[in-house]
Enzyme design. Structure first.
Site, PDB file in Angstrom:
ATOM      1  N   ASN A   7      19.044 -92.474 -90.354  1.00  0.00           N
ATOM      2  CA  ASN A   7      19.688 -92.089 -89.055  1.00  0.00           C
ATOM      3  C   ASN A   7      21.072 -91.697 -89.336  1.00  0.00           C
ATOM      4  OD1 ASN A   7      21.261 -91.792 -86.893  1.00  0.00           O
ATOM      5  ND2 ASN A   7      19.836 -93.014 -85.529  1.00  0.00           N
ATOM      6  N   GLU A  34      18.560 -88.194 -85.705  1.00  0.00           N
ATOM      7  CA  GLU A  34      20.101 -88.195 -84.830  1.00  0.00           C
ATOM      8  C   GLU A  34      20.817 -87.089 -85.733  1.00  0.00           C
ATOM      9  OE1 GLU A  34      22.779 -91.068 -82.075  1.00  0.00           O
ATOM     10  OE2 GLU A  34      21.530 -91.972 -83.656  1.00  0.00           O
ATOM     11  N   TYR A 104      12.324 -90.438 -84.234  1.00  0.00           N
ATOM     12  CA  TYR A 104      13.268 -90.972 -83.574  1.00  0.00           C
ATOM     13  C   TYR A 104      12.984 -91.688 -82.353  1.00  0.00           C
ATOM     14  CZ  TYR A 104      18.227 -91.405 -81.514  1.00  0.00           C
ATOM     15  OH  TYR A 104      19.279 -92.049 -80.916  1.00  0.00           O
ATOM     16  N   ASP A 145      13.858 -94.272 -87.158  1.00  0.00           N
ATOM     17  CA  ASP A 145      14.490 -95.133 -86.437  1.00  0.00           C
ATOM     18  C   ASP A 145      13.735 -95.692 -85.092  1.00  0.00           C
ATOM     19  OD1 ASP A 145      16.485 -96.640 -84.854  1.00  0.00           O
ATOM     20  OD2 ASP A 145      17.938 -95.021 -84.606  1.00  0.00           O
ATOM     21  N   ASN A 147      14.210 -98.155 -83.364  1.00  0.00           N
ATOM     22  CA  ASN A 147      14.896 -98.693 -82.050  1.00  0.00           C
ATOM     23  C   ASN A 147      14.151-100.115 -81.549  1.00  0.00           C
ATOM     24  OD1 ASN A 147      17.571 -97.572 -81.524  1.00  0.00           O
ATOM     25  ND2 ASN A 147      16.605 -95.901 -81.006  1.00  0.00           N
ATOM     26  N   ASP A 245      26.302 -95.364 -88.818  1.00  0.00           N
ATOM     27  CA  ASP A 245      26.134 -96.828 -88.234  1.00  0.00           C
ATOM     28  C   ASP A 245      24.836 -97.275 -88.960  1.00  0.00           C
ATOM     29  OD1 ASP A 245      24.987 -95.188 -86.594  1.00  0.00           O
ATOM     30  OD2 ASP A 245      25.893 -96.374 -84.754  1.00  0.00           O
ATOM     31  N   HIS A 246      24.044 -96.687 -89.557  1.00  0.00           N
ATOM     32  CA  HIS A 246      22.502 -96.726 -90.101  1.00  0.00           C
ATOM     33  C   HIS A 246      22.905 -96.631 -91.614  1.00  0.00           C
ATOM     34  CE1 HIS A 246      20.051 -96.615 -86.600  1.00  0.00           C
ATOM     35  NE2 HIS A 246      21.063 -96.198 -85.918  1.00  0.00           N
TER      36      HIS A 246
END
Length: 260
Positions: A7, A34, A104, A145, A147, A245-246
């Site tokens: 991501n 993303e 995603y 991702d 989540n 951030d990933h």
């Protein structure tokens, strides 16, 4: 065969970081989530110059997925069958005899219960896609991702509240439903215990405190799982200047024997 999922949190903002990572690691495939741009705005030319062709499903400012491939491939789907939401969250390609679903999955924390229901709908459509592949005896990987933190060990203490969509019981049950189809969580197959975070928030010094989450995953079909050598997050990428951030999750497989 080396396959990575990442991501990137805006491909155009991170394209230099991505190019540098590709040069250092030379994966056969990089599945990005993303990307945050429309398909026409995706910087395909710069990745082509680096030796990668692209399958892109973009969306303005939000979501978006792109798969970079070295060598021949075909795009088998530009959406997740059974998931009718228009958000750009899935692209699927086939290369080197393996079908790769780049996903995603919705976060589920926005939009109230309707937003959370969308997350579970995606999970169910993904499970149905996996069943279709299994019935067709297709070798495949579903990576991206997700989540979801599958277990308590995948979430740093205090990182999320108990009602967060990433750790709600229904989210974890949907993850288990996928795995129980006969799929292999690549990272946990190689590293059954211990922290192996793939995400650290930009807020509250999460990276400095190692307050992370394991939410990026690769699920392997049975024959692909037999080829698994290693699966590891490239944690050092989070320490780069202006990082996502990933971090990339890198899966290494044994090459298949050449056909006589």
């Amino acid at each position: 065969m080396k396959i990575a999922s990442w991501n990137v949190n805006s491909v155009r903002q991170r394209q230099d970081l991505i190019l540098d990572w590709l040069k250092r690691h030379t994966p056969d495939v990089l599945m990005m989530q993303e990307i945050k741009c429309e398909t026409a705005q995706f910087p395909a030319d710069i990745f082509r110059e680096a030796g990668y062709e692209c399958a892109v499903v973009g969306q303005k400012s939000y979501n978006g997925v792109a798969t970079l491939v070295r060598g021949a491939f075909e795009t088998t789907s530009d959406h997740l069958p059974g998931f009718d939401n228009p958000a750009a969250r899935y692209v699927e390609v086939r290369t080197q005899g393996v079908t790769l679903g780049n996903l995603y999955l919705p976060n589920g924390n926005s939009g109230g219960e309707d937003g959370y229901a969308t997350k579970l709908t995606f999970f169910e459509a993904l499970a149905q896609r996996a069943r279709t592949f299994l019935h067709a005896d297709t070798d495949f990987i579903l990576a991206g991702d997700y989540n979801v933190c599958p277990t308590a060990e995948d979430c740093a203490p205090g990182a999320l509240g108990p009602d967060d969509a990433l750790v709600r019981p229904e989210s974890r049950a949907a993850w288990r439903k996928l795995v129980w189809l006969g799929l292999t969580d690549a990272l946990r197959a190689v590293h059954p215990t211990g922290t192996a975070y793939t995400f650290w928030d930009y807020q509250a010094g999460a990276w400095q405190r190692d307050c992370g989450l394991r939410i990026d995953h690769a699920l392997l079909s049975p024959r692909v799982a037999e080829r698994l050598i290693d699966a590891v997050p490239d944690k050092e990428e989070r320490a780069m200047d202006r990082p996502s951030d990933h971090v990339p999750l890198v899966v290494t497989l044994k090459d298949t024997a050449p056909v006589a």
